[in-house]
Design a protein around this motif. Structure first.
Motif, PDB file in Angstrom:
ATOM      1  N   THR A 122      40.380 -51.018   6.085  1.00 32.63           N
ATOM      2  CA  THR A 122      41.002 -51.614   4.907  1.00 32.63           C
ATOM      3  C   THR A 122      39.871 -52.044   3.995  1.00 32.63           C
ATOM      4  OG1 THR A 122      42.621 -53.255   4.140  1.00 32.63           O
ATOM      5  CG2 THR A 122      41.097 -53.967   5.865  1.00 32.63           C
ATOM      6  N   HIS A 123      40.184 -52.677   2.882  1.00 27.53           N
ATOM      7  CA  HIS A 123      39.132 -53.151   1.994  1.00 27.53           C
ATOM      8  C   HIS A 123      38.168 -54.042   2.778  1.00 27.53           C
ATOM      9  CE1 HIS A 123      37.114 -55.236  -1.281  1.00 27.53           C
ATOM     10  NE2 HIS A 123      37.643 -54.380  -2.141  1.00 27.53           N
ATOM     11  N   TRP A 124      36.881 -53.870   2.549  1.00 29.48           N
ATOM     12  CA  TRP A 124      35.893 -54.592   3.361  1.00 29.48           C
ATOM     13  C   TRP A 124      36.087 -56.100   3.312  1.00 29.48           C
ATOM     14  CZ3 TRP A 124      32.742 -58.052   0.836  1.00 29.48           C
ATOM     15  CH2 TRP A 124      32.558 -57.873  -0.545  1.00 29.48           C
ATOM     16  N   GLY A 142      33.390 -50.082   7.608  1.00 29.94           N
ATOM     17  CA  GLY A 142      32.301 -49.360   6.971  1.00 29.94           C
ATOM     18  C   GLY A 142      32.648 -47.987   6.439  1.00 29.94           C
ATOM     19  N   VAL A 143      33.893 -47.539   6.585  1.00 25.71           N
ATOM     20  CA  VAL A 143      34.253 -46.176   6.197  1.00 25.71           C
ATOM     21  C   VAL A 143      35.242 -46.191   5.032  1.00 25.71           C
ATOM     22  CG1 VAL A 143      33.845 -45.207   8.481  1.00 25.71           C
ATOM     23  CG2 VAL A 143      36.102 -46.135   7.928  1.00 25.71           C
ATOM     24  N   LEU A 144      35.369 -45.046   4.352  1.00 24.55           N
ATOM     25  CA  LEU A 144      36.302 -44.941   3.230  1.00 24.55           C
ATOM     26  C   LEU A 144      37.734 -44.710   3.716  1.00 24.55           C
ATOM     27  CD1 LEU A 144      34.198 -42.794   0.737  1.00 24.55           C
ATOM     28  CD2 LEU A 144      34.602 -45.262   0.690  1.00 24.55           C
ATOM     29  N   TYR A 145      37.879 -43.972   4.807  1.00 24.70           N
ATOM     30  CA  TYR A 145      39.212 -43.793   5.390  1.00 24.70           C
ATOM     31  C   TYR A 145      39.077 -43.382   6.846  1.00 24.70           C
ATOM     32  CZ  TYR A 145      38.435 -38.805   4.288  1.00 24.70           C
ATOM     33  OH  TYR A 145      37.917 -37.530   4.200  1.00 24.70           O
ATOM     34  N   VAL A 146      40.183 -43.534   7.571  1.00 25.25           N
ATOM     35  CA  VAL A 146      40.248 -43.151   8.987  1.00 25.25           C
ATOM     36  C   VAL A 146      41.470 -42.267   9.179  1.00 25.25           C
ATOM     37  CG1 VAL A 146      40.573 -43.936  11.356  1.00 25.25           C
ATOM     38  CG2 VAL A 146      39.117 -45.255   9.808  1.00 25.25           C
ATOM     39  N   ASP A 147      41.287 -41.118   9.802  1.00 25.41           N
ATOM     40  CA  ASP A 147      42.376 -40.181  10.065  1.00 25.41           C
ATOM     41  C   ASP A 147      42.622 -40.132  11.567  1.00 25.41           C
ATOM     42  OD1 ASP A 147      44.109 -38.066  10.411  1.00 25.41           O
ATOM     43  OD2 ASP A 147      43.013 -36.677   9.128  1.00 25.41           O
ATOM     44  N   ASN A 148      43.764 -40.666  11.997  1.00 23.51           N
ATOM     45  CA  ASN A 148      44.163 -40.624  13.405  1.00 23.51           C
ATOM     46  C   ASN A 148      45.202 -39.542  13.671  1.00 23.51           C
ATOM     47  OD1 ASN A 148      42.785 -43.010  14.713  1.00 23.51           O
ATOM     48  ND2 ASN A 148      43.819 -44.068  13.039  1.00 23.51           N
ATOM     49  N   PRO A 187      34.595 -36.385  -7.115  1.00 24.08           N
ATOM     50  CA  PRO A 187      34.161 -35.406  -6.123  1.00 24.08           C
ATOM     51  C   PRO A 187      35.193 -35.288  -5.011  1.00 24.08           C
ATOM     52  CG  PRO A 187      32.975 -37.457  -5.825  1.00 24.08           C
ATOM     53  CD  PRO A 187      33.775 -37.604  -7.092  1.00 24.08           C
ATOM     54  N   LEU A 188      35.279 -34.114  -4.408  1.00 22.75           N
ATOM     55  CA  LEU A 188      36.214 -33.929  -3.300  1.00 22.75           C
ATOM     56  C   LEU A 188      35.824 -34.803  -2.121  1.00 22.75           C
ATOM     57  CD1 LEU A 188      38.662 -32.514  -2.143  1.00 22.75           C
ATOM     58  CD2 LEU A 188      37.212 -30.567  -1.548  1.00 22.75           C
ATOM     59  N   GLU A 189      34.519 -34.985  -1.920  1.00 22.89           N
ATOM     60  CA  GLU A 189      34.035 -35.880  -0.876  1.00 22.89           C
ATOM     61  C   GLU A 189      32.936 -36.746  -1.454  1.00 22.89           C
ATOM     62  OE1 GLU A 189      33.715 -34.628   3.384  1.00 22.89           O
ATOM     63  OE2 GLU A 189      33.689 -32.647   2.478  1.00 22.89           O
ATOM     64  N   ARG A 190      33.009 -38.061  -1.211  1.00 22.72           N
ATOM     65  CA  ARG A 190      31.957 -38.965  -1.650  1.00 22.72           C
ATOM     66  C   ARG A 190      30.977 -39.198  -0.512  1.00 22.72           C
ATOM     67  NH1 ARG A 190      33.926 -44.449  -3.928  1.00 22.72           N
ATOM     68  NH2 ARG A 190      35.823 -44.140  -2.703  1.00 22.72           N
ATOM     69  N   GLU A 191      29.714 -39.358  -0.863  1.00 23.28           N
ATOM     70  CA  GLU A 191      28.693 -39.634   0.143  1.00 23.28           C
ATOM     71  C   GLU A 191      28.815 -41.081   0.598  1.00 23.28           C
ATOM     72  OE1 GLU A 191      23.835 -39.471   0.774  1.00 23.28           O
ATOM     73  OE2 GLU A 191      24.701 -39.135  -1.198  1.00 23.28           O
ATOM     74  N   GLY A 192      28.613 -41.294   1.902  1.00 24.97           N
ATOM     75  CA  GLY A 192      28.591 -42.659   2.423  1.00 24.97           C
ATOM     76  C   GLY A 192      29.985 -43.228   2.618  1.00 24.97           C
ATOM     77  N   GLY A 193      30.021 -44.502   2.933  1.00 26.53           N
ATOM     78  CA  GLY A 193      31.294 -45.178   3.178  1.00 26.53           C
ATOM     79  C   GLY A 193      31.364 -46.474   2.411  1.00 26.53           C
ATOM     80  N   GLN A 194      32.170 -47.406   2.922  1.00 24.87           N
ATOM     81  CA  GLN A 194      32.345 -48.683   2.248  1.00 24.87           C
ATOM     82  C   GLN A 194      31.094 -49.524   2.225  1.00 24.87           C
ATOM     83  OE1 GLN A 194      35.940 -51.282   2.009  1.00 24.87           O
ATOM     84  NE2 GLN A 194      36.264 -50.421   4.035  1.00 24.87           N
ATOM     85  N   ALA A 195      30.188 -49.270   3.170  1.00 22.17           N
ATOM     86  CA  ALA A 195      29.022 -50.140   3.294  1.00 22.17           C
ATOM     87  C   ALA A 195      28.236 -50.237   2.001  1.00 22.17           C
ATOM     88  CB  ALA A 195      28.112 -49.637   4.417  1.00 22.17           C
TER      89      ALA A 195
END
Length: 324
Positions: A122-124, A142-148, A187-195
């Motif tokens: 969720t939001h950091w 620390g991530v932008l999204y999680v896919d389970n 961009p289709l994919e952003r570099e890095g995550g929420q950190a």
């Protein structure tokens, strides 16, 4: 056609609501057909959306037949989840629907019992509260999204866009997803995550703690290349004793604490100057540019150059004055 139901709860965040509506309603297949049918569903005839009221065309019963249910965040994520909304979400999940949360709506899925035993984000700024309220959820801030698989969660509102593009790519491939990404000018994919978006302040010692004066001195002098041995000498104790006191009072090790201070200084310099990265490494107290890059990426999630590209706002006095 794949049906996407967007659940608008009371005090829904308008930006969060608009992201899945825009992404899925604008996605086209190679032959020009719409890829999704998008429904906005509410638990009441009128939903409070803050600056305006929303009258959804569909009720909670539409969730039962949806292929994907997206839940936007709300202004008060810890507010009690209405029983009928919780039941509708659980029914959709039982029917095999894919459920996705945007920003703070991870609290909504957790309140419905749909995140138990799963990794989620969720939001950091709200990650700590989510972890405390729902200890059965493995919160990753620390991530932008999680896919389970059938349950997905995203970070802040903009990360909801990343998540929606990810779902389009899973459904229809990268070419279709790239088209909607270009239309959205992202961009289709952003570099890095929420950190990279978190302000990495060093953990302070409790007020009045024995280490408080030492940490204040270390903060002012970390850029000078001081070492853990220097800290121990100033404190008049062995490095082993210093390490024990640091863990007790600051919740981390002296070396990690110093690294956080230096990374925060480097972030400030990357944001506000056009100094070369190697010079910033030296002025932040790192022994070598290589060590700086490695530690910066470890803490922030992206390298110094990528961070400057995203957050650098310095405008030089000469030349074009463009972003650097």
């Amino acid at each position: 056609m794949h049906t996407v139901a967007v659940l608008a709860l009371d005090r829904v965040v308008p930006f969060d609501l608009s992201v899945p509506v825009e992404v899925f309603s604008r996605t086209r297949l190679p032959d020009g057909r719409s890829a999704y049918r998008v429904l906005i569903c509410g638990a009441a005839e009128e939903v409070d959306a803050g600056v305006f009221g929303l009258r959804p065309r569909h009720g909670l019963d539409a969730l039962a037949a949806a292929d994907t249910v997206v839940v936007p965040g709300t202004a008060d994520p810890a507010a009690p989840l209405p029983a009928n909304a919780a039941a509708a979400l659980r029914e959709a999940a039982a029917n095999g629907a894919r459920l996705a949360s945007i920003c703070s709506s991870a609290f909504t899925l957790a309140a419905a019992g749909l995140l138990d035993g799963l990794r989620a984000t969720t939001h950091w700024a709200a990650a700590g509260a989510l972890a405390r309220l729902y200890p059965d959820v493995e919160v990753d801030p620390g991530v932008l999204y999680v896919d389970n698989g059938n349950v997905l969660t995203s970070a802040g509102a903009a990360a909801g866009l990343d998540l929606c593009l990810h779902m389009v790519r899973c459904d229809h491939g990268s070419a279709v997803a790239a088209d909607i990404a270009r239309l959205s000018v992202v961009p289709l994919e952003r570099e890095g995550g929420q950190a990279q978006f978190i302000v990495h302040e060093s953990p302070p010692a409790p007020a009045g703690a024995a280490l408080e004066p030492l940490l204040a001195w270390a903060s002012d002098n970390a850029h000078r290349g001081i070492t853990v041995a220097d800290l121990a000498a100033r404190a008049g104790m062995s490095t082993r004793t210093l390490s024990r006191r640091f863990r007790e009072q600051a919740g981390t090790t002296p070396s990690r604490w110093l690294a956080r201070v230096r990374v925060r200084r480097a972030q400030h310099l990357l944001e506000t100057t056009d100094h070369p990265v190697d010079l910033i490494a030296a002025r932040s107290g790192f022994g070598s540019p290589t060590a700086f890059r490695e530690r910066f990426r470890e803490v922030v999630g992206v390298g110094p150059h990528a961070y400057r590209g995203a957050f650098g706002g310095f405008r030089g006095s000469g030349g074009s004055g463009g972003r650097r």
